[in-house]
Design a protein around this motif. Structure first.
Motif, PDB file in Angstrom:
ATOM      1  N   ARG A  92     -13.938   0.684   4.260  1.00 46.14           N
ATOM      2  CA  ARG A  92     -14.051   0.921   2.814  1.00 46.14           C
ATOM      3  C   ARG A  92     -12.695   0.893   2.123  1.00 46.14           C
ATOM      4  O   ARG A  92     -12.578   0.654   0.954  1.00 46.14           O
ATOM      5  CB  ARG A  92     -14.687   2.272   2.529  1.00 46.14           C
ATOM      6  N   ASP A 180     -18.547   9.156  -3.290  1.00 45.76           N
ATOM      7  CA  ASP A 180     -18.598   9.907  -2.037  1.00 45.76           C
ATOM      8  C   ASP A 180     -19.646  11.001  -2.055  1.00 45.76           C
ATOM      9  O   ASP A 180     -20.238  11.325  -1.032  1.00 45.76           O
ATOM     10  CB  ASP A 180     -17.235  10.562  -1.757  1.00 45.76           C
ATOM     11  N   TYR A 182     -22.572  11.087  -2.947  1.00 45.66           N
ATOM     12  CA  TYR A 182     -23.881  10.696  -2.440  1.00 45.66           C
ATOM     13  C   TYR A 182     -23.953  10.839  -0.926  1.00 45.66           C
ATOM     14  O   TYR A 182     -24.930  11.333  -0.370  1.00 45.66           O
ATOM     15  CB  TYR A 182     -24.214   9.261  -2.847  1.00 45.66           C
ATOM     16  N   TYR A 183     -22.878  10.376  -0.264  1.00 42.41           N
ATOM     17  CA  TYR A 183     -22.874  10.476   1.194  1.00 42.41           C
ATOM     18  C   TYR A 183     -22.814  11.938   1.623  1.00 42.41           C
ATOM     19  O   TYR A 183     -23.445  12.345   2.592  1.00 42.41           O
ATOM     20  CB  TYR A 183     -21.680   9.709   1.767  1.00 42.41           C
ATOM     21  N   GLN A 184     -22.018  12.726   0.880  1.00 43.44           N
ATOM     22  CA  GLN A 184     -21.892  14.137   1.228  1.00 43.44           C
ATOM     23  C   GLN A 184     -23.217  14.856   1.042  1.00 43.44           C
ATOM     24  O   GLN A 184     -23.641  15.631   1.905  1.00 43.44           O
ATOM     25  CB  GLN A 184     -20.789  14.781   0.387  1.00 43.44           C
ATOM     26  N   ALA A 186     -26.148  13.563   1.153  1.00 43.34           N
ATOM     27  CA  ALA A 186     -27.093  13.116   2.179  1.00 43.34           C
ATOM     28  C   ALA A 186     -26.817  13.826   3.499  1.00 43.34           C
ATOM     29  O   ALA A 186     -27.739  14.202   4.218  1.00 43.34           O
ATOM     30  CB  ALA A 186     -26.997  11.609   2.359  1.00 43.34           C
ATOM     31  N   LYS A 187     -25.542  14.011   3.810  1.00 43.02           N
ATOM     32  CA  LYS A 187     -25.174  14.719   5.042  1.00 43.02           C
ATOM     33  C   LYS A 187     -25.738  16.132   5.008  1.00 43.02           C
ATOM     34  O   LYS A 187     -26.311  16.615   5.971  1.00 43.02           O
ATOM     35  CB  LYS A 187     -23.646  14.813   5.122  1.00 43.02           C
ATOM     36  N   ASN A 193     -28.885   8.084   9.411  1.00 49.54           N
ATOM     37  CA  ASN A 193     -28.182   6.885   8.958  1.00 49.54           C
ATOM     38  C   ASN A 193     -29.131   5.918   8.275  1.00 49.54           C
ATOM     39  O   ASN A 193     -28.788   5.284   7.286  1.00 49.54           O
ATOM     40  CB  ASN A 193     -27.539   6.164  10.149  1.00 49.54           C
ATOM     41  N   VAL A 196     -29.900   7.124   4.815  1.00 46.20           N
ATOM     42  CA  VAL A 196     -28.769   6.875   3.925  1.00 46.20           C
ATOM     43  C   VAL A 196     -28.814   5.430   3.453  1.00 46.20           C
ATOM     44  O   VAL A 196     -28.640   5.136   2.269  1.00 46.20           O
ATOM     45  CB  VAL A 196     -27.426   7.167   4.634  1.00 46.20           C
ATOM     46  N   ILE A 200     -29.971   5.447  -0.319  1.00 49.22           N
ATOM     47  CA  ILE A 200     -28.749   5.455  -1.122  1.00 49.22           C
ATOM     48  C   ILE A 200     -28.140   4.062  -1.215  1.00 49.22           C
ATOM     49  O   ILE A 200     -28.035   3.496  -2.292  1.00 49.22           O
ATOM     50  CB  ILE A 200     -27.708   6.445  -0.550  1.00 49.22           C
ATOM     51  N   GLN A 201     -27.781   3.492  -0.048  1.00 52.32           N
ATOM     52  CA  GLN A 201     -27.035   2.236  -0.101  1.00 52.32           C
ATOM     53  C   GLN A 201     -27.867   1.084  -0.657  1.00 52.32           C
ATOM     54  O   GLN A 201     -27.421   0.370  -1.551  1.00 52.32           O
ATOM     55  CB  GLN A 201     -26.504   1.919   1.301  1.00 52.32           C
TER      56      GLN A 201
END
Lengths: 287, 361, 265
Positions: A92, A180, A182-184, A186-187, A193, A196, A200-201
């Motif tokens: 990234r 970021d 969004y990833y946080q 989701a975690k 994965n 996610v 999201i992606q």
């Protein structure tokens, strides 16, 4: 938001004039040819819709059209998932990002007939790197001038080589624009994965993927130079796509009438399918 | 729900920190009691988001430990800590309905659909999202989206702590107040530990029972809103909280007496220890009055703030504000200032250095 | 993280292999090429490049290509800037239809237009000039530029315009000295795409030129067929066509990904 201002037309005028000059006048010429018969020397005979009728009942046309759809379908099925997968596995940030992007964009900047010529040299059975490797190292009998399947595999591989990067660049642009948080989140929500990716992606990439699929559809459906240089439509007619067939008629056989009628049908199909894609892919956003 | 202990926590974003300035967080020891409503207050870049991410597990601290109910969770990833976090910008899953958004954390943890349904319905009720459960989350207004983010945190029955990272940044002002009181109400109903990170003193003081004030990666004071206001432990707290902030005046210290411009200022009590360092007097504008004798000053600015007037004076180059009832004097007028003795304190190198003497008040 | 990066590495290797082969071949002698397979040039030669740089038909091909590509980029960006501004700031009669119609021109197969273009540009007396190719390529480059620029302009707050007017700027001065600099990334990206599509397109470029403006890529095709199988020369010419693109992409490397993402769909 935007103010209504009819004077804005003056800003658009130069664009309108230039594009209309290039789009409308040739289009009129094509329409003109499509309803007439010509024997050269500017002698034209009115033919009405004869050419259209002839074309639409002709096996040659449907075969070329079928090959065109097969080509576009195959490259979309390969390039879109592959492009997404590559974009997902790219770093990234860091110094490797511009290096990756520049190297990946390289094939797109090579003139199309050079692409064809390059792949020709690459796949020659006796002295091409790939051809030699397949024939003499792996022992696979590979010669695309003889074998239709080898020819198809080669033009598909060439297009994947040439254009997958476009999907990668677009998908990557979509990915890096996801904050970021969004990833946080989701975690914290305990998402896998796959979740996610799915929730999201993929949704965040959707607008750019729509562009990618549309561009890849239009360009692959209209592709001419690269496969023509590589295979010339052969062996036999096995890789004669619609565009190659069209140019054969227009410039090879000088059948201007049927070629013009074919152009119009061709253009109409491209427009229709693009519109269908677009409508399907943006359907959810409307409501 | 749990008590959270931060022990000897330090964090640096550099791989090999040497100087104290390399640390985004310097030496933090803190206990957050179970069920408390905390606010983490400080200016941008003071390390409060770093601290928050360390508690949630998004960051692993360079040094120190985090305990949830005496269990060491320092190495655990966020999903195993049972925490919830609401971010500055609403994070929602665009393609899902509001219901599915709220159900997402539960489904990921394999809860059966009946449990999911009960929890989601209950939380939606609390957050007033019931009518929207079947709509796509993507089209909602920012405040509703932020409510969904909160809901996803609250929906799990076992959360240890819910953290809010400046959650009202993108909310319209008139809705901020509504959401804030909603949060307060939720805290009372759910009794979960909540940590609210903000740089806005109003948000912090209205939400929290205990406010933790941070500056430059350090905790400068922990206390109730009243304590922070009345007895700032550090000039920074005095400055940062209150409007206008506390007056901080340079002073000399001779024989235990403070002198500002050769004018003796009576302090609240005895000076602790033998201070050496920069000495300053701190007094809030609320406790400065205009009188017929005292510290001579010139009025430099008068602003009407409703029921009160803020009078800004200039005394030998230092700016002193006073809040007075009714209309103030004219600009340029010569006045005398009096400081209320039990609210006048000495600060050495920023930290409070006087002891309050109850008897005097 | 480390394990994942194997995917882009393999992909990039796949991309570089055919290019390597082209470059390797350009340094081989004709005898070596026809003599059999060799992974690296055995007798390294610059002969093929020498031919290209000394023979005017070859090097003029490069000059021709670069000339019409540059001309096209300048024309496309110049007319697309005000149009994109209009689309991003104003509503006017038929704006949506016009925008869509512009984009449909991106869909027209070049093969369809080859012959009518030849007739059109012959009729207006532009056949075999740089201008002819540059104008013809506007067909797909202008819509693309408008699209990309509109995306970037929509990201610039309207307050910028209003502030400038309040400060007493005239529209042209505001546009040239404030607005364009604020979207210079977008201009760079749009120019890159114009350059790219004009550089790689050949069918129209070949149809509209004979001698004076013939593009390098077309000269290659001719040489390949007329002078027999001069693969080394062909490879050297091909290698040289990659260089301008590589240079251009290096300058916009940080904006490419973004530029794609900005268009509105």
């Amino acid at each position: 938001m935007k103010t209504v201002n009819q004077k804005a037309w003056f800003f658009v005028l130069p664009v309108l004039v230039l594009v209309a000059f290039n789009a409308l006048i040739p289009m009129m010429t094509v329409v003109n040819y499509s309803v007439q018969e010509t024997f050269g020397n500017n002698i034209f005979l009115w033919e009405g819709l004869t050419w259209f009728q002839q074309l639409l009942t002709e096996e040659r046309f449907y075969k070329a059209l079928g090959r065109q759809f097969m080509f576009t379908g195959l490259i979309l099925v390969i390039e879109v998932p592959l492009g997404i997968a590559i974009a997902l596995s790219m770093p990234r940030q860091g110094i490797w990002v511009p290096v990756c992007l520049v190297l990946m964009a390289l094939p797109m900047l090579i003139p199309w007939n050079v692409v064809g010529a390059m792949w020709n040299i690459f796949t020659l059975p006796d002295i091409g790197l790939l051809g030699y490797f397949l024939n003499n190292v792996l022992g696979i009998n590979y010669d695309m001038t003889q074998d239709p399947i080898a020819a198809w595999v080669t033009i598909i591989t060439m297009d994947v080589w040439h254009w997958t990067s476009l999907v990668v660049l677009l998908a990557y642009a979509g990915l890096v624009s996801i904050p970021d948080a969004y990833y946080q989140a989701a975690k914290i929500d305990g998402a896998s994965n796959w979740s996610v990716f799915r929730f999201i992606q993929l949704p965040k990439m959707k607008p750019v993927l729509t562009i990618a699929i549309l561009l890849r559809f239009m360009d692959s459906f209209n592709i001419y130079t690269e496969p023509f240089v590589l295979t010339g439509g052969g062996p036999g007619n096995s890789t004669t796509l619609l565009s190659i067939d069209l140019v054969k008629r227009a410039l090879g056989q000088f059948d201007l009438g049927p070629a013009a009628a074919m152009s119009l049908i061709y253009f109409a199909i491209t427009l229709l399918v693009s519109w269908l894609f677009y409508t399907l892919m943006t359907k959810d956003d409307l409501n | 729900m749990a008590k959270i202990t931060l022990s000897n926590l330090r964090h640096s974003y550099y791989p090999n920190p040497t100087e104290p300035s390399d640390y985004a967080l310097k030496e933090i020891d803190l206990d957050w009691n179970d069920g408390g409503a905390y606010a983490l207050l400080g200016p941008s870049g003071c390390g409060k988001s770093t601290l928050l991410n360390i508690i949630s597990g998004l960051l692993v601290p360079s040094e120190g430990r985090i305990l949830f109910d005496d269990k060491d969770v320092t190495a655990l990833p966020p999903d195993q800590r049972n925490i919830a976090q609401v971010f500055q910008f609403p994070v929602i899953y665009d393609t899902m309905t509001v219901y599915d958004n709220l159900a997402f954390p539960l489904r990921n943890r394999g809860r059966d659909e009946t449990t999911v349904k009960t929890r989601v319905t209950a939380i939606a009720e609390m957050l007033e999202l019931t009518d929207m459960l079947d709509t796509k989350a993507a089209g909602l207004s920012p405040d509703n989206k932020q409510k969904i983010s909160m809901g996803r945190g609250l929906v799990r029955e076992d959360v240890n702590v819910v953290m809010f990272d400046e959650p009202l940044t993108v909310i319209d002002p008139h809705l901020k107040w509504k959401l804030r009181s909603k949060l307060k109400e939720l805290h009372q109903r759910i009794k979960a530990t909540m940590i609210y990170v903000t740089h806005d003193q109003t948000e912090a003081l209205t939400f929290a029972d205990q406010v933790v004030v941070m500056q430059d990666g350090e905790v400068v004071q922990i206390g109730t809103p009243v304590e922070l206001f009345e007895r700032p432990a550090h000039t920074f707290v005095g400055h940062f909280i209150g409007s206008p902030g506390m007056n901080v005046l340079p002073c000399d210290l001779r024989d235990g007496q403070a002198y500002f411009c050769e004018h003796q200022v009576a302090l609240e009590g005895a000076v602790v220890g033998t201070p050496n360092g920069k000495t300053e007097i701190g007094v809030r504008p609320e406790f400065v009055t205009l009188a017929t004798s005292g510290l001579p000053a010139t009025v430099s600015k008068v602003s009407d703030i409703g029921r009160h007037t803020v009078v800004e004076c200039d005394a030998d180059g230092s700016k002193i504000s006073a809040i007075v009832d009714g209309a103030g004097p004219e600009r340029g007028a010569a006045v005398f200032l009096q400081f209320q003795q039990n609210q006048t304190r000495l600060y050495v190198d920023g930290w409070i250095a006087t002891q309050a003497e109850e008897a005097q008040s | 993280m480390q394990k994942r990066s194997i995917v882009p590495i393999i992909y990039i290797l796949f991309l570089l292999l055919p290019i390597y082969w082209l470059v390797a071949m350009s340094f081989k002698t004709t005898n070596e090429i026809l003599g059999g397979f060799s992974l690296f040039p055995q007798t390294f030669t610059l002969e093929n490049y020498k031919v290209i740089f000394t023979d005017p038909t070859w090097y003029w091909g490069y000059i021709n290509s670069i000339s019409y590509v540059t001309l096209n980029t300048v024309i496309s960006i110049t007319v697309a800037l005000p149009a994109a501004y209009a689309f991003s700031r104003y509503r006017f009669l038929g704006d949506k239809q016009l925008f869509f119609w512009l984009l449909t021109n991106r869909m027209a197969p070049a093969a369809v237009f080859a012959l009518p273009f030849f007739q059109l540009y012959s009729a207006v007396g532009l056949f075999d000039t740089y201008l002819a190719v540059a104008l013809a390529h506007c067909l797909f480059n202008i819509p693309l530029s408008v699209w990309i620029l509109e995306g970037f302009m929509a990201g610039v707050p309207k307050e910028l315009d209003e502030t400038a007017y309040v400060d007493g700027y005239s529209f042209p001065r505001f546009f040239a000295t404030i607005f364009i600099p604020s979207i210079k990334a977008g201009v760079g990206v749009a120019a890159f795409f114009c350059f790219m599509f004009s550089w790689v397109e050949l069918l129209l470029a070949k149809t509209l030129t004979a001698v004076a403006a013939k593009p390098i890529a077309a000269i290659m095709t001719k040489t390949a067929s007329s002078a027999g199988y001069e693969l080394g020369l062909l490879a050297a010419a091909g290698t040289l066509t990659i260089i301008p693109g590589a240079i251009v992409i290096y300058f916009v490397r940080n904006y490419i990904a973004k530029g794609f993402a900005m268009g509105r769909v």
